[in-house]
Design a protein around this motif. Structure first.
Motif, PDB file in Angstrom:
ATOM      1  N   THR A   5       0.836  -1.206   0.000  1.00  6.14           N
ATOM      2  CA  THR A   5       0.000   0.000   0.000  1.00  6.14           C
ATOM      3  C   THR A   5       0.866   1.249   0.000  1.00  6.14           C
ATOM      4  O   THR A   5       0.613   2.198  -0.748  1.00  6.14           O
ATOM      5  CB  THR A   5      -0.933   0.009   1.223  1.00  6.14           C
ATOM      6  N   TYR A   6       1.911   1.258   0.836  1.00  8.18           N
ATOM      7  CA  TYR A   6       2.832   2.398   0.886  1.00  8.18           C
ATOM      8  C   TYR A   6       3.443   2.650  -0.488  1.00  8.18           C
ATOM      9  O   TYR A   6       3.472   3.792  -0.958  1.00  8.18           O
ATOM     10  CB  TYR A   6       3.937   2.152   1.911  1.00  8.18           C
ATOM     11  N   GLU A   7       3.929   1.607  -1.135  1.00  9.31           N
ATOM     12  CA  GLU A   7       4.571   1.780  -2.436  1.00  9.31           C
ATOM     13  C   GLU A   7       3.591   2.329  -3.477  1.00  9.31           C
ATOM     14  O   GLU A   7       3.948   3.174  -4.290  1.00  9.31           O
ATOM     15  CB  GLU A   7       5.188   0.469  -2.906  1.00  9.31           C
ATOM     16  N   VAL A  31       5.070   2.176   8.269  1.00 11.62           N
ATOM     17  CA  VAL A  31       5.032   1.146   7.244  1.00 11.62           C
ATOM     18  C   VAL A  31       5.460  -0.174   7.880  1.00 11.62           C
ATOM     19  O   VAL A  31       6.566  -0.285   8.397  1.00 11.62           O
ATOM     20  CB  VAL A  31       5.953   1.496   6.057  1.00 11.62           C
ATOM     21  N   PHE A  32       4.558  -1.141   7.867  1.00  3.71           N
ATOM     22  CA  PHE A  32       4.854  -2.456   8.428  1.00  3.71           C
ATOM     23  C   PHE A  32       5.476  -3.320   7.344  1.00  3.71           C
ATOM     24  O   PHE A  32       4.883  -3.524   6.294  1.00  3.71           O
ATOM     25  CB  PHE A  32       3.583  -3.108   8.975  1.00  3.71           C
ATOM     26  N   SER A  33       6.677  -3.792   7.608  1.00  7.71           N
ATOM     27  CA  SER A  33       7.399  -4.584   6.633  1.00  7.71           C
ATOM     28  C   SER A  33       8.290  -5.590   7.346  1.00  7.71           C
ATOM     29  O   SER A  33       8.837  -5.299   8.410  1.00  7.71           O
ATOM     30  CB  SER A  33       8.244  -3.666   5.745  1.00  7.71           C
ATOM     31  N   ARG A  34       8.432  -6.757   6.759  1.00  4.74           N
ATOM     32  CA  ARG A  34       9.333  -7.756   7.337  1.00  4.74           C
ATOM     33  C   ARG A  34      10.789  -7.362   7.153  1.00  4.74           C
ATOM     34  O   ARG A  34      11.651  -7.825   7.871  1.00  4.74           O
ATOM     35  CB  ARG A  34       9.072  -9.113   6.694  1.00  4.74           C
ATOM     36  N   ARG A  37      13.273  -0.926   5.657  1.00  8.22           N
ATOM     37  CA  ARG A  37      13.435  -0.097   4.467  1.00  8.22           C
ATOM     38  C   ARG A  37      13.245   1.354   4.852  1.00  8.22           C
ATOM     39  O   ARG A  37      12.653   1.655   5.864  1.00  8.22           O
ATOM     40  CB  ARG A  37      12.513  -0.507   3.335  1.00  8.22           C
ATOM     41  N   GLU A  38      13.753   2.236   4.027  1.00  4.57           N
ATOM     42  CA  GLU A  38      13.668   3.663   4.301  1.00  4.57           C
ATOM     43  C   GLU A  38      12.326   4.205   3.826  1.00  4.57           C
ATOM     44  O   GLU A  38      11.843   3.853   2.758  1.00  4.57           O
ATOM     45  CB  GLU A  38      14.793   4.374   3.553  1.00  4.57           C
ATOM     46  N   VAL A  39      11.721   5.070   4.618  1.00  5.64           N
ATOM     47  CA  VAL A  39      10.473   5.726   4.239  1.00  5.64           C
ATOM     48  C   VAL A  39      10.845   7.103   3.698  1.00  5.64           C
ATOM     49  O   VAL A  39      11.303   7.957   4.440  1.00  5.64           O
ATOM     50  CB  VAL A  39       9.520   5.842   5.452  1.00  5.64           C
ATOM     51  N   GLU A  40      10.663   7.289   2.410  1.00  7.42           N
ATOM     52  CA  GLU A  40      11.081   8.537   1.765  1.00  7.42           C
ATOM     53  C   GLU A  40       9.933   9.519   1.567  1.00  7.42           C
ATOM     54  O   GLU A  40      10.160  10.684   1.288  1.00  7.42           O
ATOM     55  CB  GLU A  40      11.728   8.223   0.418  1.00  7.42           C
ATOM     56  N   TRP A  41       8.686   9.056   1.694  1.00  5.72           N
ATOM     57  CA  TRP A  41       7.529   9.898   1.414  1.00  5.72           C
ATOM     58  C   TRP A  41       6.965  10.454   2.717  1.00  5.72           C
ATOM     59  O   TRP A  41       6.404   9.736   3.522  1.00  5.72           O
ATOM     60  CB  TRP A  41       6.490   9.069   0.672  1.00  5.72           C
ATOM     61  N   PRO A  43       6.596  12.426   6.487  1.00  2.00           N
ATOM     62  CA  PRO A  43       7.090  11.931   7.773  1.00  2.00           C
ATOM     63  C   PRO A  43       6.685  10.467   7.939  1.00  2.00           C
ATOM     64  O   PRO A  43       5.558  10.095   7.646  1.00  2.00           O
ATOM     65  CB  PRO A  43       6.389  12.826   8.794  1.00  2.00           C
ATOM     66  N   GLY A  44       7.625   9.644   8.355  1.00  6.17           N
ATOM     67  CA  GLY A  44       7.271   8.246   8.532  1.00  6.17           C
ATOM     68  C   GLY A  44       8.415   7.406   9.053  1.00  6.17           C
ATOM     69  O   GLY A  44       9.547   7.865   9.173  1.00  6.17           O
ATOM     70  N   THR A  45       8.083   6.167   9.347  1.00  3.84           N
ATOM     71  CA  THR A  45       9.045   5.212   9.867  1.00  3.84           C
ATOM     72  C   THR A  45       8.597   3.808   9.484  1.00  3.84           C
ATOM     73  O   THR A  45       7.466   3.610   9.070  1.00  3.84           O
ATOM     74  CB  THR A  45       9.184   5.341  11.393  1.00  3.84           C
ATOM     75  N   THR A  46       9.490   2.841   9.629  1.00  2.00           N
ATOM     76  CA  THR A  46       9.110   1.453   9.400  1.00  2.00           C
ATOM     77  C   THR A  46       9.032   0.726  10.732  1.00  2.00           C
ATOM     78  O   THR A  46       9.643   1.140  11.713  1.00  2.00           O
ATOM     79  CB  THR A  46      10.120   0.714   8.494  1.00  2.00           C
ATOM     80  N   SER A  47       8.260  -0.337  10.742  1.00  2.00           N
ATOM     81  CA  SER A  47       8.110  -1.130  11.946  1.00  2.00           C
ATOM     82  C   SER A  47       7.932  -2.586  11.540  1.00  2.00           C
ATOM     83  O   SER A  47       7.379  -2.874  10.485  1.00  2.00           O
ATOM     84  CB  SER A  47       6.892  -0.663  12.737  1.00  2.00           C
ATOM     85  N   GLY A  48       8.374  -3.487  12.401  1.00  3.79           N
ATOM     86  CA  GLY A  48       8.173  -4.911  12.144  1.00  3.79           C
ATOM     87  C   GLY A  48       6.729  -5.302  12.392  1.00  3.79           C
ATOM     88  O   GLY A  48       5.950  -4.552  12.983  1.00  3.79           O
ATOM     89  N   TRP A  49       6.352  -6.471  11.951  1.00  5.55           N
ATOM     90  CA  TRP A  49       4.978  -6.942  12.100  1.00  5.55           C
ATOM     91  C   TRP A  49       4.544  -7.065  13.551  1.00  5.55           C
ATOM     92  O   TRP A  49       3.370  -6.972  13.870  1.00  5.55           O
ATOM     93  CB  TRP A  49       4.802  -8.284  11.401  1.00  5.55           C
ATOM     94  N   SER A  50       5.482  -7.261  14.478  1.00  5.19           N
ATOM     95  CA  SER A  50       5.107  -7.433  15.886  1.00  5.19           C
ATOM     96  C   SER A  50       4.482  -6.172  16.479  1.00  5.19           C
ATOM     97  O   SER A  50       3.760  -6.239  17.449  1.00  5.19           O
ATOM     98  CB  SER A  50       6.327  -7.832  16.713  1.00  5.19           C
TER      99      SER A  50
END
Length: 68
Positions: A5-7, A31-34, A37-41, A43-50
Motif C-alpha cells: 500500500t505504501y509503495e 510502514v509495516f514490513s518484514r 526499508r527507508e520511508v522517503e515519502w 514523515p514516517g518510519t518502518t516497523s516490524g509486524w510485531s
C-alpha cells in the motif's frame, strides 16, 4: 500501512494536490514490513509486524494517524 500500500500511494500522492493528498502527504506514516526499508515519502518510519497488534489496540490517543 503495509509495504505494498505504501509503495502504491507513494508513487502517486506526493505529486498530487488537494485536500486528501495534502492530508495524506502530511500525516506521519508507519510502514509495516518484514524487511527494514527507508520511508522517503513524508514523515514516517518502518516497523516490524510485531508492532501491528499494539498499534491497532489503541496506541497514543493524542496523535492522529491513518492506518490502511
Amino acid at each position: 500501512m503495509g509495504r505494498v500500500t505504501y509503495e502504491g500511494l507513494s508513487s502517486v500522492c506526493p505529486f498530487e494536490t488537494g485536500d486528501f493528498d495534502d492530508y495524506v502527504n502530511g500525516t506521519p506514516k508507519i510502514v509495516f514490513s518484514r524487511q527494514p526499508r527507508e520511508v522517503e515519502w513524508g514523515p514516517g518510519t518502518t516497523s516490524g509486524w510485531s508492532m501491528m497488534s499494539s498499534t491497532k489496540s489503541g496506541g497514543s490517543k493524542d496523535r492522529k494517524a491513518a492506518i490502511w
